[in-house]
Scaffold this motif. Structure first.
Motif, PDB file in Angstrom:
ATOM      1  N   GLU A 278      -7.680  -9.967   8.341  1.00  0.00           N
ATOM      2  CA  GLU A 278      -7.643  -8.720   7.582  1.00  0.00           C
ATOM      3  C   GLU A 278      -6.568  -7.759   8.088  1.00  0.00           C
ATOM      4  OE1 GLU A 278     -10.917  -8.401  10.731  1.00  0.00           O
ATOM      5  OE2 GLU A 278     -10.164  -9.889   9.310  1.00  0.00           O
ATOM      6  N   ASN A 279      -6.065  -7.987   9.287  1.00  0.00           N
ATOM      7  CA  ASN A 279      -5.038  -7.104   9.847  1.00  0.00           C
ATOM      8  C   ASN A 279      -3.620  -7.632   9.640  1.00  0.00           C
ATOM      9  OD1 ASN A 279      -7.133  -5.568  10.759  1.00  0.00           O
ATOM     10  ND2 ASN A 279      -6.854  -6.012  12.930  1.00  0.00           N
ATOM     11  N   TRP A 280      -3.475  -8.873   9.175  1.00  0.00           N
ATOM     12  CA  TRP A 280      -2.177  -9.529   9.188  1.00  0.00           C
ATOM     13  C   TRP A 280      -1.111  -8.773   8.386  1.00  0.00           C
ATOM     14  CZ3 TRP A 280       0.826 -12.311  11.899  1.00  0.00           C
ATOM     15  CH2 TRP A 280       1.938 -12.929  11.347  1.00  0.00           C
ATOM     16  N   ILE A 281      -1.426  -8.394   7.166  1.00  0.00           N
ATOM     17  CA  ILE A 281      -0.434  -7.698   6.329  1.00  0.00           C
ATOM     18  C   ILE A 281      -0.065  -6.356   6.954  1.00  0.00           C
ATOM     19  CG2 ILE A 281       0.068  -6.741   4.048  1.00  0.00           C
ATOM     20  CD1 ILE A 281      -0.047  -9.804   4.189  1.00  0.00           C
ATOM     21  N   LYS A 282      -1.065  -5.649   7.468  1.00  0.00           N
ATOM     22  CA  LYS A 282      -0.780  -4.368   8.127  1.00  0.00           C
ATOM     23  C   LYS A 282       0.130  -4.574   9.326  1.00  0.00           C
ATOM     24  CE  LYS A 282      -3.097  -0.387  10.259  1.00  0.00           C
ATOM     25  NZ  LYS A 282      -2.605   0.627   9.302  1.00  0.00           N
ATOM     26  N   LEU A 283      -0.112  -5.632  10.091  1.00  0.00           N
ATOM     27  CA  LEU A 283       0.708  -5.921  11.268  1.00  0.00           C
ATOM     28  C   LEU A 283       2.153  -6.211  10.893  1.00  0.00           C
ATOM     29  CD1 LEU A 283      -1.796  -8.166  13.245  1.00  0.00           C
ATOM     30  CD2 LEU A 283      -0.865  -5.987  14.048  1.00  0.00           C
ATOM     31  N   THR A 284       2.363  -7.016   9.852  1.00  0.00           N
ATOM     32  CA  THR A 284       3.729  -7.383   9.465  1.00  0.00           C
ATOM     33  C   THR A 284       4.435  -6.269   8.708  1.00  0.00           C
ATOM     34  OG1 THR A 284       2.805  -8.498   7.506  1.00  0.00           O
ATOM     35  CG2 THR A 284       3.304  -9.865   9.425  1.00  0.00           C
ATOM     36  N   MET A 285       3.680  -5.342   8.150  1.00  0.00           N
ATOM     37  CA  MET A 285       4.280  -4.198   7.469  1.00  0.00           C
ATOM     38  C   MET A 285       4.570  -3.048   8.432  1.00  0.00           C
ATOM     39  SD  MET A 285       4.782  -4.510   4.129  1.00  0.00           S
ATOM     40  CE  MET A 285       4.627  -2.869   3.425  1.00  0.00           C
TER      41      MET A 285
END
Length: 325
Positions: A278-285
């Motif tokens: 659930e954190n992956w997109i936030k991390l890469t953004m």
């Protein structure tokens, strides 16, 4: 106030560092300057070419890079073992590809007989050069200074081109490395300069994809070697295909600005790295906003701070985004 580089580099804890340099004045590395109407796209070629050339000179590997309009991202791996294996002659030959050297080093390379006092001075110089050839600060200096001089000459001006010193960030574990690599490789997509990783010019991901289509590995990039096993060559400890798939799927979500779906295979890779889905997109953004210092688990961060004799674990609160608690 900027911290001394020696208080940020701990080879004992990690060999991987994320470095970033940003242009200081209203100048461009690429694209059209709306004020002057001049296109500076050719400058990205300068940076990429010099970056990959330096990789072949220094005992430092390039894991990922992205040359953007007004800044540069690069993930470097310090290769101490290679620097220590190089012979004295090899050290001087590598150094002379960058600098002229002096009469003493030239005399040695020419095979001339040296006096005893000259031998002592030569050994001192070789020790200094050996250290510099695996030093991130010297690598970035040899990258940024020639680009700055060349750009200033083209702009017919003087003064700073880059924003002072480059920024460096320790990547303390595989999860930090994977996330930061994806963040760097997805820069053009986030900036809407490209729609897919394959179209992202002047990035490591584009070079990896182009080589993979030919069944090859880019010669100047640190290779993927799968999961670490004994007697394997040095490289990134996860699968290239898994990484390319994960970055492609993430790029589609970012480009289309939709929630999207991360495949089960990509989720397996995230699970192996202990990264919450659930954190992956936030991390890469938002990697650059979330992490302003060393990145890794609480345990790795604690060891890093202890080895550098830091009294406090700064940035510890950011670790909650990266690792499953």
């Amino acid at each position: 106030m900027p911290r001394p580089r020696k208080t940020q580099i701990s080879i004992e804890d990690t060999l991987y560092y994320h470095c970033c340099s940003r242009v200081v004045r209203r100048a461009y590395l690429c694209g059209n300057d709306p004020f002057s109407g001049i296109n500076y796209d050719h400058r990205r070629d300068w940076v990429q070419s010099l970056l990959l050339k330096l990789e072949s000179i220094f005992a430092i590997d390039v894991a990922a890079f992205a040359v953007m309009s007004n800044h540069l991202h690069v993930i470097l791996r310090v290769d101490i073992e290679t620097a220590n294996r190089w012979s004295d002659r090899k050290i001087l030959e590598q150094w002379h590809t960058l600098f002229k050297g002096d009469d003493l080093t030239k005399k040695y390379l020419n095979g001339d007989v040296l006096e005893s006092h000259e031998i002592k001075n030569l050994q001192r110089l070789i020790a200094v050069y050996r250290s510099r050839l695996c030093d991130i600060s010297w690598f970035m200096r040899c990258l940024n200074e020639p680009i700055a001089r060349r750009a200033n000459k083209e702009d017919n001006c003087t003064g700073r081109f880059w924003e002072g010193r480059f920024k460096s960030q320790a990547l303390l574990d595989d999860a930090a490395l994977l996330t930061c690599m994806a963040y760097v490789d997805l820069n053009p997509i986030r900036a809407k300069m490209a729609e897919t990783p394959q179209q992202s010019d002047h990035t490591s991901i584009q070079l990896r994809i182009q080589s993979a289509l030919k069944g090859e590995t880019p010669p100047n990039l640190l290779p993927f070697i799968g999961h670490e096993k004994e007697n394997q060559p040095t490289g990134i400890a996860f699968s290239l295909q898994d990484y390319l798939t994960l970055v492609d799927e993430t790029g589609r979500i970012i480009h289309n600005d939709k929630r999207g779906v991360i495949s089960s295979n990509s989720k397996k890779l995230l699970d192996k790295m202990d990264i919450p889905h659930e954190n992956w997109i936030k991390l890469t953004m938002e990697f650059g906003l979330l992490f302003h210092g060393p990145v890794g688990s609480i345990e790795e961060l604690t060891c890093y701070c202890q080895h550098l004799q830091k009294r406090r674990r700064h940035f510890a609160s950011c670790c909650k985004y990266l690792h499953i608690s």
